[in-house]
Design a protein around this motif. Structure first.
Motif, short mmCIF file in Angstrom:
data_model
loop_
_atom_site.label_atom_id
_atom_site.label_comp_id
_atom_site.label_asym_id
_atom_site.label_seq_id
_atom_site.Cartn_x
_atom_site.Cartn_y
_atom_site.Cartn_z
N THR A 27 0.83 -1.21 0.00
CA THR A 27 0.00 0.00 0.00
C THR A 27 0.87 1.25 0.00
N ILE A 28 1.90 1.24 0.84
CA ILE A 28 2.82 2.39 0.89
C ILE A 28 3.44 2.63 -0.48
N GLU A 29 3.84 1.54 -1.15
CA GLU A 29 4.43 1.66 -2.48
C GLU A 29 3.44 2.26 -3.47
N GLU A 30 2.17 1.81 -3.40
CA GLU A 30 1.15 2.33 -4.32
C GLU A 30 0.93 3.83 -4.10
N VAL A 31 0.95 4.27 -2.84
CA VAL A 31 0.74 5.69 -2.55
C VAL A 31 1.90 6.52 -3.10
N TYR A 32 3.12 5.99 -3.00
CA TYR A 32 4.26 6.70 -3.57
C TYR A 32 4.15 6.78 -5.09
N GLU A 33 3.69 5.71 -5.71
CA GLU A 33 3.50 5.73 -7.16
C GLU A 33 2.44 6.75 -7.56
N LEU A 34 1.39 6.86 -6.76
CA LEU A 34 0.39 7.89 -7.00
C LEU A 34 1.02 9.27 -6.88
N GLY A 35 1.85 9.45 -5.86
CA GLY A 35 2.54 10.73 -5.68
C GLY A 35 3.41 11.09 -6.88
N ASP A 36 4.11 10.10 -7.44
CA ASP A 36 4.94 10.34 -8.62
C ASP A 36 4.09 10.80 -9.80
N ALA A 37 2.95 10.14 -9.99
CA ALA A 37 2.07 10.49 -11.11
C ALA A 37 1.53 11.90 -10.96
N ILE A 38 1.21 12.30 -9.72
CA ILE A 38 0.71 13.65 -9.48
C ILE A 38 1.80 14.68 -9.78
N LEU A 39 3.03 14.41 -9.33
CA LEU A 39 4.13 15.33 -9.59
C LEU A 39 4.44 15.43 -11.08
N ASP A 40 4.21 14.34 -11.81
CA ASP A 40 4.44 14.35 -13.26
C ASP A 40 3.28 14.96 -14.03
N SER A 41 2.22 15.32 -13.33
CA SER A 41 1.00 15.87 -13.96
C SER A 41 0.46 14.94 -15.03
N ASP A 42 0.60 13.63 -14.80
CA ASP A 42 0.13 12.61 -15.74
C ASP A 42 -1.23 12.11 -15.25
N LEU A 43 -2.31 12.74 -15.74
CA LEU A 43 -3.64 12.45 -15.22
C LEU A 43 -4.10 11.04 -15.53
N GLU A 44 -3.68 10.50 -16.66
CA GLU A 44 -4.04 9.11 -16.98
C GLU A 44 -3.39 8.16 -15.99
N GLU A 45 -2.15 8.44 -15.64
CA GLU A 45 -1.45 7.60 -14.66
C GLU A 45 -2.03 7.82 -13.26
N VAL A 46 -2.44 9.07 -12.96
CA VAL A 46 -3.08 9.34 -11.67
C VAL A 46 -4.33 8.48 -11.53
N LYS A 47 -5.12 8.40 -12.59
CA LYS A 47 -6.34 7.58 -12.56
C LYS A 47 -6.01 6.12 -12.26
N LYS A 48 -4.98 5.59 -12.93
CA LYS A 48 -4.60 4.19 -12.71
C LYS A 48 -4.11 3.96 -11.29
N GLU A 49 -3.28 4.87 -10.79
CA GLU A 49 -2.72 4.69 -9.45
C GLU A 49 -3.80 4.87 -8.37
N LEU A 50 -4.76 5.75 -8.61
CA LEU A 50 -5.88 5.87 -7.68
C LEU A 50 -6.67 4.57 -7.63
N GLY A 51 -6.79 3.91 -8.77
CA GLY A 51 -7.45 2.60 -8.80
C GLY A 51 -6.72 1.59 -7.94
N ASP A 52 -5.38 1.62 -8.01
CA ASP A 52 -4.59 0.69 -7.19
C ASP A 52 -4.80 0.97 -5.70
N VAL A 53 -4.81 2.26 -5.34
CA VAL A 53 -5.02 2.61 -3.94
C VAL A 53 -6.43 2.21 -3.48
N LEU A 54 -7.43 2.45 -4.35
CA LEU A 54 -8.80 2.07 -4.03
C LEU A 54 -8.92 0.55 -3.84
#
Length: 259
Positions: free
Chosen positions: A40-67
């Motif tokens: 879970t911690i790893e998934e949250v960091y991946e979400l953080g990376d996607a947000i910093l990259d402003s990659d909204l498609e990746e943000v959507k995918k990583e939010l799915g992983d966290v959910l």
């Protein structure tokens, strides 16, 4: 965008899939709260990376992983009747209503700072002995320092002006340098910690997120260094065989591309 009905249907679909995986998949069946924690911690960091990259498609995918992880924890909790997804949703709904009396009650607030102060005071009324109880022990030190300062500021323990924080930072730098001159490694470490803590505090006053700022510099450095490596490889040379002056030429070129 999906309708409320479609969103609820999607959540029901996810809950059904989770039930099926927990029953039929050997890996999913084996998982516990503890075994999922580091994932879970790893998934949250991946979400953080996607947000910093402003990659909204990746943000959507990583939010799915966290959910998915939230639903997974809820499923495990339901198996011992400890809690389920409804308990989790109702608990956060109750907390949000209780913590927003300016929306669901008759409390008046002037601005965001009033809301933050009320939030911390309400937590103390709920039985917390310290405003710092909500800071996770396992947070990275940089993030933890920022959260500590933010929370104590919420109950009025704070400087009044950015200039005061700047003066405190200068004081900490002088104290650190004095210990550097003395050469005591333990005291140097302690004073360096004070410098970092003051830097983070100053960033907070300037509305700069220190974690984001440092990660921005990390990425900039990585991009510039990779450019340096590529240029060295193109000239069929290893970095270890180049002088600093030679590397500096490519480094200055990289600065033009990665700011």
């Amino acid at each position: 965008m999906n309708s409320r009905e479609e969103n609820l249907k999607a959540m029901d679909r996810l809950l059904t899939i989770m039930d099926e995986l927990r029953e039929q998949c050997p890996w999913d069946r084996k998982q516990t709260l503890e075994s999922l924690r580091h994932l879970t911690i790893e998934e949250v960091y991946e979400l953080g990376d996607a947000i910093l990259d402003s990659d909204l498609e990746e943000v959507k995918k990583e939010l799915g992983d966290v959910l998915l992880h939230i639903v997974f924890y809820a499923k495990i909790g339901s198996e011992t009747s400890a809690f389920d997804i409804g308990d989790i949703a109702n608990a956060i709904c109750d907390k949000l209503i209780a913590r927003h009396p300016h929306i669901y009650g008759d409390v008046k607030v002037a601005d965001e700072e009033d809301v933050k102060r009320n939030w911390e005071n309400l937590k103390l009324k709920e039985g917390k002995k310290s405003v710092l109880e909500g800071v996770p022990r396992s947070l990275p030190a940089l993030v933890k320092a920022n959260r500590i300062q933010d929370k104590v500021a919420g109950v009025g323990f704070d400087w009044e002006e950015p200039s005061q924080v700047w003066e405190k930072l200068q004081e900490e730098l002088r104290e650190f340098y004095e210990e550097v001159k003395r050469g005591d490694s333990d005291k140097m470490e302690a004073e360096f910690g004070d410098v970092l803590f003051s830097m983070i505090n100053y960033a907070r006053f300037l509305k700069i997120n220190p974690e984001n700022a440092l990660e921005r510099t990390n990425k900039k450095f990585i991009n510039r260094f990779r450019y340096l490596e590529e240029k060295a490889a193109a000239s069929q040379r290893a970095l270890r065989d180049m002088s600093l002056e030679e590397m500096d030429v490519y480094w200055n070129e990289a600065k033009e591309f990665f700011r």
